[in-house]
Design an enzyme around this catalytic site. Structure first.
Site, PDB file in Angstrom:
ATOM      1  CD  GLU A   1       5.002  -0.394  12.910  1.00 15.88           C
ATOM      2  OE1 GLU A   1       3.856   0.048  12.964  1.00 15.88           O
ATOM      3  OE2 GLU A   1       5.884  -0.105  13.742  1.00 15.88           O
TER       4      GLU A   1
ATOM      5  N   GLY B   1       2.592  -5.320   7.316  1.00 17.37           N
ATOM      6  CA  GLY B   1       1.624  -6.034   6.497  1.00 17.37           C
ATOM      7  C   GLY B   1       0.450  -6.483   7.343  1.00 17.37           C
ATOM      8  CB  SER B   2      -2.179  -8.936   6.684  1.00 18.97           C
ATOM      9  OG  SER B   2      -1.382 -10.070   6.433  1.00 18.97           O
TER      10      SER B   2
ATOM     11  CD  GLU C   1      -4.276 -14.839   7.149  1.00 21.74           C
ATOM     12  OE1 GLU C   1      -4.593 -13.861   6.434  1.00 21.74           O
ATOM     13  OE2 GLU C   1      -4.532 -16.014   6.861  1.00 21.74           O
ATOM     14  CB  VAL C   2       1.519 -12.152   6.798  1.00 23.40           C
ATOM     15  CG1 VAL C   2       2.985 -12.388   6.490  1.00 23.40           C
ATOM     16  CG2 VAL C   2       0.657 -12.670   5.651  1.00 23.40           C
ATOM     17  N   GLY C   3       1.775 -11.366   9.963  1.00 20.18           N
ATOM     18  CA  GLY C   3       2.611 -10.959  11.103  1.00 20.18           C
ATOM     19  C   GLY C   3       2.656 -12.029  12.187  1.00 20.18           C
TER      20      GLY C   3
ATOM     21  CG  ASN D   1      -0.432  -0.098   2.498  1.00 17.29           C
ATOM     22  OD1 ASN D   1       0.678  -0.610   2.673  1.00 17.29           O
ATOM     23  ND2 ASN D   1      -1.128   0.400   3.497  1.00 17.29           N
TER      24      ASN D   1
ATOM     25  CB  CYS E   1      -1.990   0.594   8.261  1.00 18.79           C
ATOM     26  SG  CYS E   1      -0.775   1.910   8.420  1.00 18.79           S
TER      27      CYS E   1
ATOM     28  CD  GLU F   1       8.727   0.771  10.569  1.00 19.65           C
ATOM     29  OE1 GLU F   1       7.729   1.185   9.961  1.00 19.65           O
ATOM     30  OE2 GLU F   1       9.318  -0.270  10.248  1.00 19.65           O
TER      31      GLU F   1
HETATM   32  P1  NAP Z   1       0.448  -8.927   3.473  1.00 20.44           P
HETATM   33  O1  NAP Z   1      -0.374  -9.747   2.566  1.00 20.44           O
HETATM   34  O2  NAP Z   1       0.586  -9.369   4.876  1.00 20.44           O
HETATM   35  O3  NAP Z   1       1.884  -8.818   2.770  1.00 20.44           O
HETATM   36  C1  NAP Z   1       2.923  -8.025   3.298  1.00 20.44           C
HETATM   37  C2  NAP Z   1       4.257  -8.583   2.863  1.00 20.44           C
HETATM   38  O4  NAP Z   1       4.458  -9.865   3.464  1.00 20.44           O
HETATM   39  C3  NAP Z   1       4.379  -8.810   1.354  1.00 20.44           C
HETATM   40  O5  NAP Z   1       5.692  -8.516   0.938  1.00 20.44           O
HETATM   41  C4  NAP Z   1       4.104 -10.303   1.250  1.00 20.44           C
HETATM   42  O6  NAP Z   1       4.628 -10.889   0.079  1.00 20.44           O
HETATM   43  C5  NAP Z   1       4.822 -10.813   2.486  1.00 20.44           C
HETATM   44  N1  NAP Z   1       4.441 -12.156   2.910  1.00 20.44           N
HETATM   45  C6  NAP Z   1       3.319 -12.860   2.601  1.00 20.44           C
HETATM   46  N2  NAP Z   1       3.370 -14.083   3.187  1.00 20.44           N
HETATM   47  C7  NAP Z   1       4.513 -14.140   3.893  1.00 20.44           C
HETATM   48  C8  NAP Z   1       5.137 -15.132   4.717  1.00 20.44           C
HETATM   49  N3  NAP Z   1       4.581 -16.299   4.928  1.00 20.44           N
HETATM   50  N4  NAP Z   1       6.318 -14.841   5.284  1.00 20.44           N
HETATM   51  C9  NAP Z   1       6.906 -13.640   5.088  1.00 20.44           C
HETATM   52  N5  NAP Z   1       6.377 -12.674   4.307  1.00 20.44           N
HETATM   53  C10 NAP Z   1       5.200 -12.912   3.728  1.00 20.44           C
HETATM   54  O7  NAP Z   1      -0.067  -7.427   3.541  1.00 20.44           O
HETATM   55  P2  NAP Z   1      -0.505  -6.474   2.354  1.00 20.44           P
HETATM   56  O8  NAP Z   1      -1.794  -6.946   1.805  1.00 20.44           O
HETATM   57  O9  NAP Z   1       0.640  -6.248   1.427  1.00 20.44           O
HETATM   58  O10 NAP Z   1      -0.721  -5.088   3.148  1.00 20.44           O
HETATM   59  C11 NAP Z   1      -1.926  -4.714   3.730  1.00 20.44           C
HETATM   60  C12 NAP Z   1      -1.916  -4.932   5.221  1.00 20.44           C
HETATM   61  O11 NAP Z   1      -0.811  -4.269   5.808  1.00 20.44           O
HETATM   62  C13 NAP Z   1      -3.134  -4.329   5.914  1.00 20.44           C
HETATM   63  O12 NAP Z   1      -3.572  -5.192   6.929  1.00 20.44           O
HETATM   64  C14 NAP Z   1      -2.603  -3.038   6.507  1.00 20.44           C
HETATM   65  O13 NAP Z   1      -3.351  -2.539   7.586  1.00 20.44           O
HETATM   66  C15 NAP Z   1      -1.232  -3.464   6.906  1.00 20.44           C
HETATM   67  N6  NAP Z   1      -0.355  -2.298   7.045  1.00 20.44           N
HETATM   68  C16 NAP Z   1       0.071  -1.924   8.283  1.00 20.44           C
HETATM   69  C17 NAP Z   1       0.867  -0.788   8.434  1.00 20.44           C
HETATM   70  C18 NAP Z   1       1.365  -0.337   9.776  1.00 20.44           C
HETATM   71  O14 NAP Z   1       2.277   0.487   9.827  1.00 20.44           O
HETATM   72  N7  NAP Z   1       0.820  -0.824  10.886  1.00 20.44           N
HETATM   73  C19 NAP Z   1       1.206  -0.051   7.308  1.00 20.44           C
HETATM   74  C20 NAP Z   1       0.756  -0.471   6.065  1.00 20.44           C
HETATM   75  C21 NAP Z   1      -0.016  -1.598   5.936  1.00 20.44           C
HETATM   76  P3  NAP Z   1       3.697 -11.112  -1.215  1.00 20.44           P
HETATM   77  O15 NAP Z   1       3.401  -9.745  -1.730  1.00 20.44           O
HETATM   78  O16 NAP Z   1       4.537 -11.917  -2.102  1.00 20.44           O
HETATM   79  O17 NAP Z   1       2.450 -11.831  -0.745  1.00 20.44           O
END
Ligand code: NAP
Length: 477
Positions: free
Chosen positions: A246, A224-225, A227-229, A148, A280, A454
């Site tokens: 995050e 990221g999400s 779930e992945v976190g 994003n 986010c 961060e």
């Molecule tokens: P995501 O699906 O969790 O992906 C984030 C990153 O993790 C991508 O590079 C993804 O690679 C990678 N990934 C996926 N599976 C993984 C695994 N098993 N092990 C390690 N890395 C893995 O999140 P997103 O859809 O890109 O982003 C949206 C989410 O991020 C939302 O929930 C949003 O609220 C959150 N977010 C939080 C913040 C904050 O600062 N708190 C800021 C921005 C976004 P791939 O692209 O190859 O799947």
């Protein structure tokens, strides 16, 4: 990819297509890294971490400043690339590139003046000793970033890790890795050695797991999400590495009857539609006092109708596309689910033209609906929940698994601060929505929104470890 100072394809030649988010036209391919490719990057990073840790901080900072200047110089080209692969409107894309350069500068400045401590001799028997501490690099940091804000959020991790003297391996989001790849190239051209800064592309489930599971990676900084976190926290625990998370949010925006309603509605819309709702810390639940709900809704509706949706590259566009047709469909399903749970669809609700989603208002949302508690919607959707008194507003705001940021609108500053102090989240904006991030701010979430903070003022603490140097009896006569 950038492995050990060279551009690299994957060993088996497999690639992943990168598409224009809005039009779905083909832009480029990136390699789908094999496990051997990832291992090669990890091996090279072992040299990288020694080289960079022994590079003096003034030199590291000078190079990071040069990166910032070059990113600024190429802002327009980088912004067009970002807008095209992300669907982000061009004005916001320029802002993100500007912020990226500022982050490089911020950490370069901070690192120059980042000190250890000297202890006192308050403990009997230590009068002749001097104990001081130094902040030393962790080693190798894997920076895993989301789609994003693919440039800004990756830079928060990368620039801080580098400023602190670590080697870095970036794993960008697969949907839009191209602009951050250009920035890595810029960093190399400005003097960051190849093994110090590498980038590996490929699916998170493959590349991410290998990085997180490796004993030779010392820390993982992930945005990221949730779930992945959670998954990363579990895999990272096997090697007890530091994991900074995050994660997602479902932020409350509380609107009291005494506020400037026009301003409250303007900030609601701006905060929610920025980046097409994929932020986010965007306000994701609009908790509005029942006495003004009708009027608030009317003004919001008016403002949503004025938004110009269209090509992200058109200077006049206010609302671009979301990241993909799949994401647009998911948002539609989330809206339909909320309606099936009893909410009223006031406007919008549909995906259209591949990756676009109509700005949407959902009224009569209640706490028994997923959208009010566990479900994060990553699109321009505004659910409204009514409240009668302050206590109820706080209870609704906190009735979620998340706790990233929040916003409070009222003219009564006593109440604003009191409510802010009761919100279970990492930051509260008074006089606007929680969609706010100052680069120095210790940004981060409570509850399922993450671990760690961060920001330029804090990340060096996370990217270093403190070592005590004990000069035993050094003052003895
Ligand atoms: P995501 O699906 O969790 O992906 C984030 C990153 O993790 C991508 O590079 C993804 O690679 C990678 N990934 C996926 N599976 C993984 C695994 N098993 N092990 C390690 N890395 C893995 O999140 P997103 O859809 O890109 O982003 C949206 C989410 O991020 C939302 O929930 C949003 O609220 C959150 N977010 C939080 C913040 C904050 O600062 N708190 C800021 C921005 C976004 P791939 O692209 O190859 O799947």
């Amino acid at each position: 990819m950038f492995i050990n100072g060279k551009r690299a394809d994957s060993r088996d030649g497999k690639t992943i297509d990168v598409l224009n988010s809005a039009t779905q036209e083909f832009l480029d391919t990136v390699p789908a890294a094999t496990s051997e490719d990832v291992q090669e990057a990890i091996d090279a990073s072992q040299t990288g971490k020694r080289v960079w840790a022994s590079t003096p901080v003034h030199e590291r900072s000078r190079i990071l400043m040069a990166c910032a200047d070059e990113i600024d110089r190429r802002r327009e080209e980088l912004a067009v690339s970002l807008s095209t692969e992300m669907g982000k409107i061009i004005r916001e894309a320029r802002g993100e590139i500007r912020v990226c350069a500022q982050i490089f500068r911020g950490f370069a400045e901070m690192a120059n003046h980042y000190y250890g401590r000297t202890l006192t001799d308050y403990q009997i028997g230590t009068e002749k000793d001097i104990i001081f501490t130094r902040r030393e690099p962790l080693g190798v940091v894997a920076c895993i970033s989301p789609f994003n804000y693919p440039v800004e959020l990756c830079t928060q991790k990368t620039a801080s890790a580098l400023a602190a003297g670590n080697a870095v391996i970036i794993k960008p989001a697969t949907e839009n890795p191209l602009t951050i790849m250009k920035i890595v190239e810029i960093c190399h051209s400005c003097g960051i050695p190849g093994p110090v800064l590498q980038l590996v592309t490929g699916r998170g489930a493959v590349v991410g797991d290998l990085l997180v599971g490796s004993k030779d990676i010392d820390a993982v900084s992930f945005t990221g999400s949730t779930e992945v976190g959670q998954h990363i926290a579990k895999v990272g625990a096997e090697t007890l590495k530091r994991v900074f998370l995050e994660l997602g949010g479902n932020d409350p925006y509380i609107v009291f009857e005494d506020c400037d309603l026009e301003q409250a509605a303007a900030d609601a819309v701006q905060g929610r539609v920025q980046n097409a709702g994929q932020t986010c810390c965007a306000p994701k639940r609009f908790i509005v006092q029942s006495t003004v709900k009708k009027e608030f809704l009317r003004i919001m509706l008016q403002k949503l109708e004025k938004l110009r949706q269209g090509s992200p590259l058109d200077e006049k566009t206010d609302l671009g596309s979301v990241i993909s047709p799949k994401a647009a469909q998911e948002i539609q399903q989330q809206v339909e689910r909320t309606v099936s749970q009893g909410a009223e669809l006031v406007c919008g609700g549909k995906a259209y033209d591949l990756s676009y989603f109509q700005p949407t208002i959902l009224d009569h949302v209640t706490l028994d609906m997923d959208i009010a508690t566990t479900m994060e919607v990553f699109g321009p959707v505004l659910p409204i929940i009514e409240f009668d008194d302050e206590e109820q507003a706080v209870a609704i705001a906190n009735a979620t698994i998340y706790g990233l940021q929040g916003g409070v609108m009222t003219r009564n500053m006593n109440r604003a601060i009191r409510v802010a102090s009761k919100l279970a989240c990492g930051g509260v904006v008074i006089n606007s929505s929680g969609n706010y991030r100052h680069l120095d701010q210790p940004f981060g979430g409570w509850k399922m929104s993450g671990l760690g903070r961060e920001g330029v003022s804090v990340t060096l603490d996370e990217m270093t470890q403190e070592k005590s140097y004990i000069l035993k009896n050094i003052l003895a006569g």
